[in-house]
Design an enzyme around this catalytic site. Structure first.
Site, PDB file in Angstrom:
ATOM      1  N   TRP A 140       0.910  -1.281   0.076  1.00 44.27           N
ATOM      2  CA  TRP A 140       0.153   0.106   0.022  1.00 44.27           C
ATOM      3  C   TRP A 140       0.742   1.318   0.173  1.00 44.27           C
ATOM      4  O   TRP A 140       2.021   1.323   0.789  1.00 44.27           O
ATOM      5  CB  TRP A 140      -0.633  -0.103   1.268  1.00 44.27           C
ATOM      6  CG  TRP A 140      -1.919   0.977   1.525  1.00 44.27           C
ATOM      7  CD1 TRP A 140      -2.595   1.690   0.484  1.00 44.27           C
ATOM      8  CD2 TRP A 140      -2.021   1.692   2.792  1.00 44.27           C
ATOM      9  NE1 TRP A 140      -3.450   2.693   1.061  1.00 44.27           N
ATOM     10  CE2 TRP A 140      -3.225   2.865   2.470  1.00 44.27           C
ATOM     11  CE3 TRP A 140      -1.608   1.407   3.964  1.00 44.27           C
ATOM     12  CZ2 TRP A 140      -3.598   3.634   3.275  1.00 44.27           C
ATOM     13  CZ3 TRP A 140      -2.092   2.595   4.816  1.00 44.27           C
ATOM     14  CH2 TRP A 140      -3.117   3.209   4.572  1.00 44.27           C
ATOM     15  N   ASP A 222      -0.920  -5.136   9.479  1.00 45.63           N
ATOM     16  CA  ASP A 222      -1.944  -4.136   8.974  1.00 45.63           C
ATOM     17  C   ASP A 222      -3.353  -5.150   8.580  1.00 45.63           C
ATOM     18  O   ASP A 222      -3.138  -5.782   7.531  1.00 45.63           O
ATOM     19  CB  ASP A 222      -1.590  -3.331   7.803  1.00 45.63           C
ATOM     20  CG  ASP A 222      -2.528  -2.325   7.291  1.00 45.63           C
ATOM     21  OD1 ASP A 222      -3.460  -2.306   8.043  1.00 45.63           O
ATOM     22  OD2 ASP A 222      -2.247  -1.442   6.500  1.00 45.63           O
ATOM     23  N   LYS A 260     -13.407  -1.058   5.788  1.00 47.32           N
ATOM     24  CA  LYS A 260     -13.877  -1.840   4.612  1.00 47.32           C
ATOM     25  C   LYS A 260     -15.127  -2.629   5.517  1.00 47.32           C
ATOM     26  O   LYS A 260     -16.267  -2.975   4.584  1.00 47.32           O
ATOM     27  CB  LYS A 260     -12.854  -2.707   4.233  1.00 47.32           C
ATOM     28  CG  LYS A 260     -11.704  -1.778   3.693  1.00 47.32           C
ATOM     29  CD  LYS A 260     -12.308  -1.094   2.529  1.00 47.32           C
ATOM     30  CE  LYS A 260     -10.943  -0.354   1.772  1.00 47.32           C
ATOM     31  NZ  LYS A 260     -10.287   0.360   2.415  1.00 47.32           N
TER      32      LYS A 260
END
Length: 416
Positions: A140, A222, A260
């Site tokens: 990311w 993460d 999300k």
């Protein structure tokens, strides 16, 4: 033109690619435009989907009419929420000796997953001073920015094998084995790796944990997609729980996001968990105290509304069951769209191999498209995805998947 009088020493920085791409898509008037850039869930009609369970929770919160709903929380965050977030991540469900195990985990509320990553990086930079943080290549993009701002030197370990479009487990292990030093941080994606959609299998996770323990590396997880990737919160937390439960003498931390899996993108709900080793549980409260010191100097405390929604859902058996159903809806649609795109490319006999699209996991697919092909998709077909070839599968639908597949087929054939 007069000279600007300033003591600032600033130079332009490149715009964030994802937000710039989304902005270009927003002003594009083309009727068949397709957004495969930003990582947000969309329905088959291309619309946002406030989770039905979230809408139920919002209505219940209105009825509750809590007089304290706009008041300050504690610096560490909404205290009941902290326990709920921790238990969701680590899987405590009345297990024997759970209080002793929970004593290893210090939790604070953050400004979503980005804030959790940032707070964790800042805390480690101040108090552990790691020689290096190892990021996957690719990772990311914001991971690079976060650790750069924290002032920690960054290196990368191989992750993506371009020739086979697969997870480069051997490359990762070889690189960390030969180059990582004691005290280095290794950033790991808990599931649905962004941007590749490729995850280690359980046997590989075990080997990664063994390596971290043996070389005295510090795992930094993460976790942005728990429950969203597979539809199962347990399955998507497997790696985190394995490290925590099976390596109790190893410290680690987890950045947790609810963006999300609850669709709370704009509410900024997250948590940061620091796990001491089992011999150092007395340090937990000191860790939280120091995290609070950083929080107080930066944003004082986490936002209240979003975490109230999560808390309302996860303290109700009925709403929790509804949430698990919503997770199934989202993860199932993503899988359906993967299969649909793959089937169309196979039907068109598009040059190349495309099995990786259905083998990858979660919101994103590392398509294997080149920057030149990506630009052609945008310029000729108004299809927007990152120059790396990362596509947000959520942007596909039954209405546009044929169009997208034909466009991919065209730009590949024309390039060849």
């Amino acid at each position: 033109m007069s000279k600007i009088d300033t003591r600032l020493n600033v130079s332009p920085v490149p715009p964030d690619e994802i937000f710039a791409l989304n902005g270009a898509y927003a002003v594009d008037p083309h009727p068949q435009k397709v957004s495969l850039g930003v990582g947000v869930y969309r329905t088959d009609d291309g619309k946002p989907w406030p989770l039905p369970v979230v809408q139920k929770a919002e209505k219940e919160l209105v009825v509750d009419d809590d007089l304290f709903r706009h008041e300050y929380t504690a610096i560490e965050g909404d205290v009941p929420f902290l326990g709920i977030a921790r238990d969701l991540m680590f899987g405590f469900e009345g297990k024997q000796g759970e209080e002793e195990v929970k004593a290893r985990i210090g939790t604070v509320q953050t400004v979503a997953g980005t804030g959790a990553n940032h707070l964790g990086a800042l805390f480690l930079a101040h108090h552990m001073k790691p020689p290096t943080v190892w990021l996957s290549n690719p990772s990311w993009a914001n991971h690079q920015t976060i650790w750069e701002l924290a002032g920690v030197p960054r290196k990368t370990y191989p992750y993506y094998h371009a020739a086979t479009r697969s997870f480069d487990f051997e490359g990762m292990m070889s690189s960390l084995e030969s180059e990582a030093q004691e005290g280095d941080v290794v950033l790991l994606h808990a599931c649905a790796h962004n941007p590749t959609g490729l995850d280690p299998n359980k046997e590989q996770w075990v080997a990664i944990a063994d390596l971290c323990e043996r070389k005295k590396l510090f795992p930094f997880f993460d976790s942005a997609y728990q429950g969203f990737a597979s539809g199962s919160v347990e399955e998507d937390a497997w790696a985190v729980r394995y490290f925590f439960n099976n390596k109790p003498d190893m410290e680690m931390c987890v950045a947790q996001s609810f963006s999300k899996n609850f669709g709370l993108y704009g509410q900024r709900v997250g948590a940061f968990h620091y796990c001491t080793n089992r011999a150092s549980t007395s340090l937990r409260d000191v860790v939280v105290n120091n995290l609070c010191h950083l929080i107080r100097g930066e944003f004082s405390m986490g936002p209240r509304v979003g975490c109230s929604i999560v808390k309302k859902v996860l303290t109700s058996e009925e709403l929790t069951a509804d949430w698990h159903q919503d997770l199934q809806v989202m993860s199932s649609r993503i899988k359906t769209m993967r299969k649909a795109l793959y089937s169309e490319l196979v039907r068109l006999q598009t040059p190349g191999t495309w099995e990786h699209i259905i083998e990858q996991n979660g919101m994103f697919s590392y398509t294997g498209l080149t920057p030149k092909q990506v630009y052609a998709l945008k310029d000729k077909y108004h299809i927007y995805l990152l120059k790396s070839g990362r596509a947000s599968i959520s942007g596909l639908s039954q209405k546009n998947v044929t169009y997208v597949a034909q466009a991919i087929d065209d730009v590949i054939r024309n390039e060849n």
